[in-house]
Write an enzyme that holds these catalytic residues in place. Sequence first.
Site, mmCIF file in Angstrom:
data_model
loop_
_atom_site.group_PDB
_atom_site.id
_atom_site.type_symbol
_atom_site.label_atom_id
_atom_site.label_comp_id
_atom_site.label_asym_id
_atom_site.label_seq_id
_atom_site.Cartn_x
_atom_site.Cartn_y
_atom_site.Cartn_z
ATOM 1 C CB CYS A 128 60.972 24.560 63.814
ATOM 2 S SG CYS A 128 60.606 24.543 65.583
ATOM 3 C CG HIS A 153 58.576 20.780 63.893
ATOM 4 N ND1 HIS A 153 59.801 21.379 63.770
ATOM 5 C CD2 HIS A 153 58.204 20.434 62.627
ATOM 6 C CE1 HIS A 153 60.160 21.388 62.495
ATOM 7 N NE2 HIS A 153 59.209 20.828 61.774
ATOM 8 C CG ASN A 170 59.003 19.799 58.092
ATOM 9 O OD1 ASN A 170 59.261 20.630 58.955
ATOM 10 N ND2 ASN A 170 59.089 18.500 58.320
#
Length: 354
Positions: free
Chosen positions: A161, A301, A321
């Site tokens: 991420c 994240h 995302n």
Amino acid sequence: MAVEWKTVFMTVAVVCLCFVGIPIRVDKPIDTATQALFKDYVKRFNKSYENNETEYALRLRQFQESLEMIQKLNSERKSEASAHYGLTKFSDMSPHEFLHHHLYVGLQSRLMKCNHWRNRTHHSHERKERAIKPVSLPERVDWREKNVIGKIRNQKTCGACWAFSTVETAEAMYALKTGVLEEFSVQEMIDCAQNGNIGCAGGDTCSLLEWIVAKNISIELEKQYPLTLETQTCKLKGSGNGVHIAPNFTCDYLVGNEEEILLMLANHGPVIVAINALNWQNYLGGIIQFHCDGSPVHINHAVQIVGYDKSSAVPHYILRNSWGPDFGDKGYLYVAIGENLCGLATEVSSLDVL
Ligand SMILES: *[C@@H]1O[C@H](CO)[C@@H](O)[C@H](O)[C@H]1NC(C)=O
Ligand SMILES: *[C@@H]1O[C@H](CO)[C@@H](O)[C@H](O)[C@H]1NC(C)=O
Ligand SMILES: *[C@@H]1O[C@H](CO)[C@@H](O)[C@H](O)[C@H]1NC(C)=O
Ligand SMILES: *[C@@H]1O[C@H](CO)[C@@H](O)[C@H](O)[C@H]1NC(C)=O
Ligand SMILES: *[C@@H]1O[C@H](CO)[C@@H](O)[C@H](O)[C@H]1NC(C)=O
């Protein structure tokens, strides 16, 4: 009016673990209604374990836990705008599995790494004051409307991420500068980034930016260094077609100071934030206002923030995302402004490209 963003170097760096959670095991009998619901779920989401009895039973149990969690989260909604939860492609995973796909890296050693990083930054930061000019903030900002935001990516089980959100922000800043929206290589970052980053097993945005600048790294085009979602040997080519990050990138701890995030979004461009995504497993849409712990130990994240809307009944950020377009609201999530929800003000990065 443009705000001058001075270099703020490594104010805070929380290692983004991408996938770390806490195992929960509760064994309860499963009723027939749940079993029927699960049968539909397996079909609807095209799950591959229909004929594997062992896995089917395991997933059914995890599915039941998701149903309980969904009910709990939905029961505490405050308004129509509030986040709503339901079945997603992740609903058959335990929370532990959801955030911890990478079993080859021990949970404990990654947590220790996280502590190490947090400590270091508390003692060695040299934060400079930023020249924030008092500008009136627009009611809403959405960089998606400016053709500088590409399509939603899918990191699948690769915990990078930190690389996705950083490269996506480089793409946006490049598009703002040149008018051309390119895809740059996330895989190059996964394979090559040092400075504490460990490919699909985890990493941190600020240490990535630090490394890119220190090593004068050119981020290659996606087509020159395509995504494989596996940590491989670094194949840096230096084609000359890549993009460089300017040394004046910023990395800030902005808890209690979210106005600065809004200013950056309004006057500069999208930003990268470290975040706690544990309770996103069954997120379907709406604005997250509760149940998203912001304490630094729960950061796991990283995402890109591409805008905000203060004119909404619940003023919120727009988060891009990297879990595919079939998650959340076409790949996006919304989080309320002002309370460091999900820890999103803990580590905020912005950058320019050369
Ligand atoms: C950062 O540095 C780059 C290259 O020198 C420059 O173009 C850019 O305006 C700077 N950004 C800020 C916010 O000062
Ligand atoms: C269902 O999954 C199989 C393999 O898991 C895949 O080949 C197929 O394309 C999928 N179908 C749909 C509609 O997603
Ligand atoms: C069935 O699922 C279990 C648990 O996930 C797995 O260990 C096993 O290899 C699977 N069996 C087959 C035949 O795929
Ligand atoms: C972190 O800092 C605290 C206090 O400054 C210290 O007691 C602790 O040993 C440090 N931890 C690590 C892992 O360096
Ligand atoms: C960084 O690399 C580029 C070529 O990729 C080169 O033109 C530039 O001079 C380098 N900068 C430094 C500071 O070494």
